[in-house]
Write a protein that holds these residues in place. Structure first.
Motif, PDB file in Angstrom:
ATOM      1  N   UNK A  25       0.581  -0.984   0.355  1.00 18.24           N
ATOM      2  CA  UNK A  25      -0.176   0.137   0.460  1.00 18.24           C
ATOM      3  C   UNK A  25       1.210   1.242  -0.280  1.00 18.24           C
ATOM      4  N   UNK A  26       0.318   2.109  -0.711  1.00 17.86           N
ATOM      5  CA  UNK A  26       1.187   3.572  -1.163  1.00 17.86           C
ATOM      6  C   UNK A  26       0.319   4.132   0.327  1.00 17.86           C
ATOM      7  N   UNK A  27       1.257   5.701   0.623  1.00 17.43           N
ATOM      8  CA  UNK A  27       0.719   6.685   1.139  1.00 17.43           C
ATOM      9  C   UNK A  27      -0.637   6.940   0.724  1.00 17.43           C
ATOM     10  N   UNK A  28      -0.569   7.287  -0.894  1.00 18.62           N
ATOM     11  CA  UNK A  28      -1.824   7.538  -1.873  1.00 18.62           C
ATOM     12  C   UNK A  28      -3.319   6.551  -1.417  1.00 18.62           C
ATOM     13  N   UNK A  29      -2.611   5.429  -0.602  1.00 18.25           N
ATOM     14  CA  UNK A  29      -4.066   5.058   0.321  1.00 18.25           C
ATOM     15  C   UNK A  29      -4.526   4.779   0.695  1.00 18.25           C
ATOM     16  N   UNK A  30      -3.904   6.082   1.762  1.00 16.02           N
ATOM     17  CA  UNK A  30      -4.434   6.202   2.446  1.00 16.02           C
ATOM     18  C   UNK A  30      -5.224   7.767   2.340  1.00 16.02           C
ATOM     19  N   UNK A  31      -4.761   8.353   1.696  1.00 15.91           N
ATOM     20  CA  UNK A  31      -4.854   9.738   1.051  1.00 15.91           C
ATOM     21  C   UNK A  31      -3.717  11.085   0.969  1.00 15.91           C
ATOM     22  N   UNK A  32      -2.804  10.070   1.356  1.00 16.23           N
ATOM     23  CA  UNK A  32      -1.677  11.296   1.967  1.00 16.23           C
ATOM     24  C   UNK A  32      -0.856  11.179   0.900  1.00 16.23           C
ATOM     25  N   UNK A  33       0.049  12.671   1.695  1.00 12.55           N
ATOM     26  CA  UNK A  33       1.100  12.406   0.436  1.00 12.55           C
ATOM     27  C   UNK A  33       2.341  11.621   0.453  1.00 12.55           C
ATOM     28  N   UNK A  34       3.383  12.015   0.226  1.00 12.31           N
ATOM     29  CA  UNK A  34       4.568  10.855   1.176  1.00 12.31           C
ATOM     30  C   UNK A  34       5.267  12.122   1.374  1.00 12.31           C
ATOM     31  N   UNK A  35       5.249  11.930   2.799  1.00 16.04           N
ATOM     32  CA  UNK A  35       6.426  11.966   3.594  1.00 16.04           C
ATOM     33  C   UNK A  35       7.991  12.037   3.842  1.00 16.04           C
ATOM     34  N   UNK A  36       9.051  13.515   4.225  1.00 20.67           N
ATOM     35  CA  UNK A  36      10.089  12.688   4.720  1.00 20.67           C
ATOM     36  C   UNK A  36      10.634  12.581   5.977  1.00 20.67           C
ATOM     37  N   UNK A  37      11.840  11.373   5.727  1.00 19.19           N
ATOM     38  CA  UNK A  37      12.001  10.949   6.898  1.00 19.19           C
ATOM     39  C   UNK A  37      12.378  11.923   8.281  1.00 19.19           C
ATOM     40  N   UNK A  38      13.261  13.219   7.989  1.00 25.18           N
ATOM     41  CA  UNK A  38      13.041  13.794   9.299  1.00 25.18           C
ATOM     42  C   UNK A  38      11.957  14.667   9.269  1.00 25.18           C
ATOM     43  N   UNK A  39      10.509  14.337   8.781  1.00 25.42           N
ATOM     44  CA  UNK A  39       9.734  15.554   9.731  1.00 25.42           C
ATOM     45  C   UNK A  39       9.101  14.109  10.922  1.00 25.42           C
ATOM     46  N   UNK A  40       9.746  12.451  10.988  1.00 22.73           N
ATOM     47  CA  UNK A  40       8.995  12.021  11.897  1.00 22.73           C
ATOM     48  C   UNK A  40       9.869  11.370  12.950  1.00 22.73           C
ATOM     49  N   UNK A  41      11.196  12.404  12.731  1.00 19.79           N
ATOM     50  CA  UNK A  41      12.174  12.185  13.749  1.00 19.79           C
ATOM     51  C   UNK A  41      11.531  12.813  15.470  1.00 19.79           C
ATOM     52  N   UNK A  42      12.125  11.760  16.458  1.00 17.33           N
ATOM     53  CA  UNK A  42      11.465  11.512  17.718  1.00 17.33           C
ATOM     54  C   UNK A  42      12.482  12.651  18.549  1.00 17.33           C
ATOM     55  N   UNK A  43      13.017  13.315  18.157  1.00 18.81           N
ATOM     56  CA  UNK A  43      14.265  14.446  19.023  1.00 18.81           C
ATOM     57  C   UNK A  43      15.339  13.855  19.619  1.00 18.81           C
ATOM     58  N   UNK A  44      16.145  14.543  20.246  1.00 11.18           N
ATOM     59  CA  UNK A  44      17.297  14.157  21.386  1.00 11.18           C
ATOM     60  C   UNK A  44      17.228  14.200  22.489  1.00 11.18           C
TER      61      UNK A  44
END
Length: 330
Positions: free
Chosen positions: A242-261
């Motif tokens: 399944x792709x992001x589009x299947x959820x109705x979303x666009x692809x994200x960049x990895x850095x957007x999911x960071x949990x911080x330090x």
């Protein structure tokens, strides 16, 4: 143990029954730390077999403090870790969204190993009191829709293994056990894995049982739906991409999911996502995983309907309400 080690060092593998027996003896404290270390080393030198994993799982479930919540159509959403991506607590946040949508969640977890913050770090940070008191946990499920099983309190047999794991400082077979030894054996399970080998092993184990299950792996290495790439899903009904589009979303960049330090960074992102001050990327990835959890529970529903349900639970702040109620429940 000497006979077992000689047998394994000769290139043999264990049956499910043999694997269950040896891990039961380890859990009962019958072997020395050196013997346990030697045993664990075998499974660093060659891949674990599905029958062995099933036997190890059976032993740990037999030895654990079990919780009978079979009256609930509950789900656990959990990842194996080990993907090295240091994401924020996506699976844990999605559990609150699922509970906010009105379903029961029996979450199993531990402190972070490959990331800054695991599920236990998050619950602990916000003041949740770890407990294996069944009545306390039942009250939480009844009144909020979710409870949390802090793994060390439910798997006392692991105390014999802990010192060895800390001394070895490498991943062992126990790193892949957590997601498949929930002490309540929930009827539904959404499990994220960091590689396709573990995905196949989990499938071989899960298909022997009667759970609804989904095993997910993002093709760029995440142990959850990341929306950064396509996701492979293996379930009771087969496998698909399944792709992001299947959820109705666009692809994200990895850095957007960071949990911080730090745990503090991860907690800020986690809470912000639930209360509606997080980024669109944080919100969407939590919705995607929550939607897949709902789909796991109700395979007949369309993914778009599940996304709508998860979106409503998050945007209406029902999920945040569940979080606040759980953290303040006396």
């Amino acid at each position: 143990m000497k006979e077992t080690l000689d047998y394994l060092f000769a290139g043999n593998s264990l049956t499910k029954e043999e694997a269950c027996s040896v891990l039961t003896k380890i859990g009962e404290g019958q072997y020395s730390e050196l013997e346990i270390a030697s045993f664990l080393t075998v499974f660093r030198m060659r891949p674990i077999k599905a029958e062995e994993l099933a036997g190890f799982r059976q032993a740990l479930l037999d030895l654990c403090i079990s919780v009978d919540f079979s009256e609930y159509n509950a789900i656990d959403v959990v990842g194996t870790g080990g993907d090295g991506k240091n994401t924020f607590n996506i699976s844990t946040a999605s559990c609150f969204v699922i509970a906010g949508a009105g379903y029961k969640v029996t979450k199993h977890g531990n402190y972070g190993l490959s990331s800054v913050s695991g599920a236990s770090n998050m619950f602990e940070y916000f003041g949740y009191q770890f407990s294996n008191n069944i009545e306390k946990l039942r009250k939480e499920v009844e009144e909020t829709g979710i409870c949390f099983f802090h793994a060390p309190l439910f798997h006392p047999a692991m105390r014999h293994v802990g010192p060895v794991r800390r001394a070895l400082k490498v991943r062992t077979l126990f790193n892949m056990m957590g997601p498949i030894i929930n002490p309540s054996s929930p009827k539904n399970q959404l499990v994220g894995v960091s590689d396709l080998t573990i995905m196949d092993l989990y499938y071989q184990v899960f298909k022997q049982g009667d759970q609804n299950f989904m095993i997910v792996h993002s093709l760029d290495g995440y142990d959850e739906v990341s929306l950064t790439n396509d996701t492979k899903i293996v379930s009771n009904s087969g496998e698909k991409l399944i792709s992001s589009a299947d959820f109705g979303f666009k692809n994200l960049k990895q850095e957007e999911l960071s949990g911080g330090k730090s745990v503090e960074d991860a907690a800020r992102i986690f809470k912000g996502t639930l209360e509606g001050t997080g980024t669109d990327a944080q919100k969407n990835v939590v919705i995607a995983n929550a939607a897949l959890g709902i789909k796991c529970m109700f395979p007949e529903r369309s993914l778009s309907d599940c996304v709508s349900e998860a979106t409503e639970a998050l945007e209406s702040k029902k999920a945040f309400g569940v979080f606040n109620k759980l953290m303040n429940l006396k």
